[in-house]
Design an enzyme around this catalytic site. Structure first.
Site: not given
Ligand code: DSN
Length: 439
Positions: A51, A53, A196, A222, A225, A231
């Protein structure tokens, strides 16, 4: 896996089956990818036990000296890779990252302005029913008739509504984003520009899409991707952002903790650091370029086979296909493709007359198949399979009436799952994917 197998054979078996599925199919959901074994090793490490924090050298709990070094390394790597002076690596994923920016920079009721969900925006960009529209006043822009960003309309809306944050960066927009044009509009109306870049982060660091860093004040992404990490998410403040408001880093840090989260996931932070190291290699640049080359090749092959590509093609990693011309609903096509071993997602298309669960299109992309080493030659094969699968269900449009649609969809699903032609296609797909190992 040995101890998992001994302790929980049920879960071990399901993980094994999912691993096999990921090997057998063409994963073409544009937000998915195969992360490396090194990233997974960090993710599955003892760091999950701690942990932490707070932030490096300002923790609430003892025993964090090593975690401090890990988090600092992740921050420094992200700063260098994206050329930003500040980064927070603790947001648990993309939606919490965006929520943290709003929580840090806005008061309830302040206005945010993002692209409407049905035109390719994200839930957190102000969509109905979400936190982002319930606690803030959301105004939404749409695409022009050519299915591209209409900066004249965006400027007019911004001038009228005076948003405090303008959000750009999308989930289903196949074209290059003119971040400079967004930056100019934000500056003219005194708004923060939040980019974003979740979908295109890997393309940006790979040099195949312009970076928003000189134009936006805050950048979120994120990490799983095109960036190909675990993640997770990054929230970055740019030099421009710090110039507009030197408190932005502190506001964002406080929004994450104590505002919205407790302890960060230290195993995730370490895995993000590993992914950032991988993404700074020259091999990653080659990968990013190949993603786009593959997407363009696939777009051209599918266009030649009579598919209607939204905006006419792609500049990035994804394709959005309007299936109305093929007389197939997006849900039907997505299921038929899944049975044929090609995994895509149903998606609304701009000006879609159908609801989001039964939209008129599909969205597909090349990040994951490119990770497996597929190139233009394979894209041609894939386009032939996609055509055969969609042609197999051609004419399967769904009615707009929900009751009639529900009965029809139920029957159709059974038929599609048992369709021999689609099942044969899946064996052909599997014969090819076997030659392209997953990491
Ligand atoms: N699930 C993502 C996507 O497929 O673009 C967006 O949150």
């Amino acid at each position: 896996m040995k101890s998992l197998q001994a302790i929980d054979p049920e879960i071990a078996s399901l993980i094994g089956m999912e691993e096999q599925r990921q090997k057998d199919v063409l994963e073409m959901i544009p937000s998915e990818n195969y992360t490396s074994a090194a990233v997974m090793e960090a993710l599955g490490s003892v760091l999950t036990n701690k942990y932490s924090e707070g932030y490096p050298r300002k923790r609430y709990y003892q025993g964090n000296a090593i975690i401090d070094d890990i988090e600092t390394l992740a921050q420094e790597r992200a700063k260098k890779l994206f050329c930003v002076p500040y980064v927070n690596v603790q947001a648990l994923s993309g939606s919490p990252a965006n929520d943290a920016v709003y929580f840090g920079l806005l008061d309830p009721g302040d206005t945010i302005m993002g692209l409407a969900l049905s035109f390719g925006g994200h839930l957190t960009h102000g969509a109905r029913l979400t936190f982002s529209s319930r606690f803030y006043r959301s105004v939404q822009y749409e695409l022009g008739n050519d299915c591209r960003l209409d900066f004249d309309a965006i400027w007019k809306l911004a001038k009228k509504e005076k948003p405090k944050i303008i959000v750009c960066g999308f989930t289903a927009y196949p074209r290059r984003i003119d971040f400079a044009a967004f930056g100019k509009i934000a500056d003219e109306v005194g708004a923060y520009l939040m980019a974003d870049i979740s979908h295109i982060a890997g393309l940006i660091v790979g040099g195949v899409h312009p970076s928003p860093v000189s134009h936006a004040h805050v950048v979120t992404t994120t990490t799983h991707k095109t960036l190909r990490g675990p993640r997770g998410a990054l929230i970055m403040v740019t030099e421009k952002g710090i110039k507009k408001n030197p408190d932005l880093p502190a506001l964002i840090d406080k929004a994450i903790i104590p505002g919205l989260q407790g302890g960060p996931h230290d195993n995730q932070t370490a895995a993000i650091a590993v992914a950032l190291k991988e993404a700074s290699s020259s091999a990653f640049k080659t990968y990013a370029h190949q993603i786009v080359k593959n997407a363009k090749a696939l777009a051209s092959e599918l266009s030649d086979r009579g598919f209607d590509l939204v905006s006419g093609g792609t500049d990035n990693h994804l394709l959005l296909i309007d299936l109305r011309g093929k007389k197939v609903n997006g849900s039907v096509a997505a299921l038929a493709l899944e049975v044929a071993g090609i995994v895509v997602n149903k998606n609304t298309v701009p000006f879609d007359p159908m609801p989001p669960f039964f939209p008129s299109g599909i969205r597909l992309g090349t990040p994951a198949v490119t990770t497996r080493g597929m190139k233009e030659k394979e894209m041609k094969k894939i386009s032939i399979w996609i055509t055969s699968a969609v042609d197999e269900v051609s004419g399967a449009e769904l009615p707009r009436d929900p009751e009639k649609r529900s009965v029809m969809w139920k029957n159709m699903r059974k038929e599609i799952r048992a369709n021999k032609k689609l099942l044969t296609l899946a064996t052909e797909v599997r014969a090819m994917t076997n030659h392209f190992p997953t990491p």
